[in-house]
Scaffold this active site. Structure first.
Site, PDB file in Angstrom:
ATOM      1  CG  HIS A 202      -2.159  -0.954   0.775  1.00 32.19           C
ATOM      2  ND1 HIS A 202      -2.185  -2.266   1.153  1.00 32.19           N
ATOM      3  CD2 HIS A 202      -3.249  -0.743   0.016  1.00 32.19           C
ATOM      4  CE1 HIS A 202      -3.261  -2.822   0.651  1.00 32.19           C
ATOM      5  NE2 HIS A 202      -3.932  -1.930  -0.036  1.00 32.19           N
ATOM      6  CD  GLU A 449      -9.921  -7.372  -2.509  1.00 36.85           C
ATOM      7  OE1 GLU A 449      -8.935  -6.741  -2.896  1.00 36.85           O
ATOM      8  OE2 GLU A 449     -10.674  -6.965  -1.610  1.00 36.85           O
ATOM      9  CG  ASP A 473      -5.527  -7.914  -1.661  1.00 41.65           C
ATOM     10  OD1 ASP A 473      -4.459  -8.205  -1.070  1.00 41.65           O
ATOM     11  OD2 ASP A 473      -6.206  -6.918  -1.369  1.00 41.65           O
ATOM     12  CB  CYS A 520     -10.393  -1.048  -8.790  1.00 42.06           C
ATOM     13  SG  CYS A 520     -10.661  -2.309  -7.550  1.00 42.06           S
TER      14      CYS A 520
END
Ligand code: PEP
Ligand code: MG
Length: 595
Positions: A202, A449, A473, A520
């Site tokens: 992240h 995901e 993920d 996304c």
């Protein structure tokens, strides 16, 4: 001496600046310059924090029970003494007045200096006093942050770059937690290097969203780079050059100017519709972390927000959760800023590398568990905290009265979780209706995901209005590797046939069921994948605002039919390894890949 450090390329571009070394535990303070005329006010903030902490400690000392160990009182004495020690306070004032650092930055810079001095001491007793200085500084930093309250809707204050003529600065740290990246957004640094981290950690994702050059996973960087070293961060190559020669420096300055020109050229595409050469319209949406990012989404020409990572509203709050009204204001501000374009709000995805709070001090602790990526994360945590979850859903639904809102649920694995979520949404709607609170119709989507969800997709398609593929993920869980771990970063491969097969299958099945499908994850913003995803049938991509222009450029050069046969044969029975390799070669030889 000039030397190089190698890491992972995570955010493109070149940054050149003086190194500021910050210990990981101190990246969470604001770093900005104060103007000459604000120096006195900044020193007053420091004094006020010192006085607050002194009062706090004196009170503690006064209220010590009579039978308290005498060491406790002696310890408080030491802390009070340190508070008034010139080595701490005067030197900190100097950082403020000479370098124009804000008070928090100045205090933590002085702590770094003292910590190093303590580390070098021979005497064990004296060496251990480092912890006392750290505790005192910690208290002062807390006192300063109490004095400035958080503002969710504003997200982050305007970037303060009152650099008084100094050279640009780059941050070098062992690690920067995703929550700390919020501070980074407001800081003066033009790039960063960390020892740890993977390509889709992240921290790397937020770096890309900020569009600042960054290298992560550079192992020894924070040990071998020294304060004030001149550093070139080559974000395209994952390379850090320390104290470069004049020739190398000139070359990088040239590349910096080139990429600025390139950016300027791309920004002219802002109002150009994203349509392929054969007339297919492609929706390019924005991923955002904080409400203030909506501005960047609008100016990048995004057709809406495809992913609002709402968990960033929950971080850096010393364990205290945002109230329903605070959240409502934050969501509403994004909906209003997007001016009628859809805003997809993902319910909180706390867990894994995004813990609720580094200190977890509040009522609602989020424990890290044995293996956080496989633990109580995302919707699992939401369902385990039904009060918190209902509060968030109410806030999101209330924001829907101001524009087009879509709800997105992260990390669904079991259909029973989906049923529970939809049931909760139904009950929350009833509560709002009973309370006379307005809300509009909201589409609800599932993130795909976890491989399990991709493998039983029809069950989810029956329940949801749309799906959004979280490739970050999906890759982590399919290939069994931690996306934040640089030691397995070489195995993190979006081209792995297992990944492409899952992605292709989800797109095909969603389209056949007449449901919306979007990507996304980072794959959507990677130009290497634009043509392949379009050929698979994808018409909706969500990425950082800074990536929209270059993906649009790729869309404009794409013919959605060119790779059609290859996609069909690859996923329709031919040797999938061979097929995926041919797909990769087809896009790299066409020059659409930049990776
Ligand atoms: C993903 O997993 O691809 C995703 C978009 O969610 P996040 O990166 O926030 O986990
Ligand atoms: Mg995810």
């Amino acid at each position: 001496m000039s030397f190089q450090v190698f890491g992972l390329a995570v955010s493109r571009g070149v940054a050149i600046g003086r190194a500021v070394l910050v210990s990981s535990s101190r990246v969470d303070v604001d770093h900005y310059f104060v103007a000459e005329e604000q120096i006195e006010a900044e020193i007053s903030r420091l004094r006020a924090a010192r006085d607050d902490v002194a009062a706090e400690l004196s009170l503690l000392q006064r209220d010590l029970p009579a039978d308290a160990p005498s060491e406790l009182s002696a310890l408080l004495d030491v802390h009070l003494m340190l508070l008034h020690d010139e080595v701490l306070i005067s030197a900190t004032k100097q950082w403020i007045s000479e370098r124009h650092y804000n008070a928090e930055w100045a205090l933590s810079a002085q702590l770094e200096v003292l910590a190093r001095q303590f580390d070098e001491m021979e005497d064990d007793y004296l060496r251990e006093r480092k912890a006392d200085v750290e505790q005192v500084v910690e208290r002062m930093l807390r006192a300063m942050s109490r004095a400035s309250s958080p503002d969710l809707a504003g997200g982050d204050a305007p970037i303060r770059r009152t650099d008084p003529g100094a050279e640009p600065l780059v941050l070098v740290a062992n690690d920067i937690a995703p929550a700390d990246m919020l501070h980074f957004k407001r800081s003066v640094f033009t790039g960063f290097v960390t020892d740890v981290g993977g390509k889709t950690s992240h921290t790397a994702i937020v770096a890309r969203s900020l569009d600042i050059p960054a290298v992560v996973g550079a192992r020894e960087a924070s040990r071998v780079i020294r304060q004030d070293d001149l550093v070139v961060i080559d974000g395209d190559a994952g390379l850090v050059i320390v104290n470069p020669s004049d020739i190398v420096l000139e070359e990088y300055r040239f590349r910096q100017r080139q990429s600025e020109l390139e950016r300027e050229k791309l920004s002219r595409l802002r109002h150009t519709p994203a349509v392929t050469m054969d007339g297919e319209c492609i929706e390019l949406l924005a991923n955002i972390e904080m409400p203030a990012d909506a501005k960047a989404a609008v100016s990048a020409g995004a057709a809406g927000v495809g992913l609002f990572r709402s968990e960033f509203l929950f971080m850096n709050r010393a364990g205290e959760l945002p109230t329903e009204d605070e959240q409502f204001e934050a969501y509403r501000s994004v909906v209003v800023a997007m001016n009628g374009s859809p805003v997809t709000i993902r319910t909180v995805d706390i867990g894994a590398d995004k813990p609720l709070d580094r200190m977890s001090a509040g009522e609602l602790r989020h424990d890290h568990g044995l293996n956080p990526a496989l633990g109580l994360r995302a919707v699992r945590w939401s369902l385990s905290e039904p009060g918190m979850f209902r509060q968030q859903l109410r806030a999101i639904l209330r924001a829907s009265a101001f524009g087009k809102v879509r709800l997105l649920i992260p990390m669904l694995t079991h259909v029973s979780e989906a049923v529970q979520v939809l049931d909760t949404i139904g009950r929350v709607k009833q509560q709002l209706t009973d309370a006379g609170r307005p809300f509009s119709a909201v589409d609800v989507g599932a993130m795909v995901e976890v491989p399990a969800a991709a493998l039983v997709l029809p069950s989810f398609l029956r329940l949801f209005d749309f799906v959004s593929i979280g490739t970050n993920d999906l890759i982590q869980y399919t290939l069994a590797l931690d996306r934040g771990d640089e030691s397995v970063a070489h195995l993190y491969d979006p081209w792995h046939p297992a990944i492409l097969r899952l992605v292709e299958g989800v797109i095909r099945q969603a389209r056949a069921a007449g449901k919306g499908v979007s990507v996304c994850g980072e794959m959507a913003g990677d130009p290497a994948f634009t043509e392949v995803l379009v050929a698979m049938g994808l018409r909706s991509f969500s990425m950082h605002p800074s990536q929209i222009a270059s993906i649009k450029q790729n869309v404009l050069r794409t013919d959605s039919r060119r790779l059609g046969h290859l996609v069909a044969s690859t996923f329709g029975g031919e040797d999938i390894w061979d097929g995926c390799e041919r797909l990769r070669l087809a896009v790299t030889s066409a020059g659409t890949s930049l990776s």
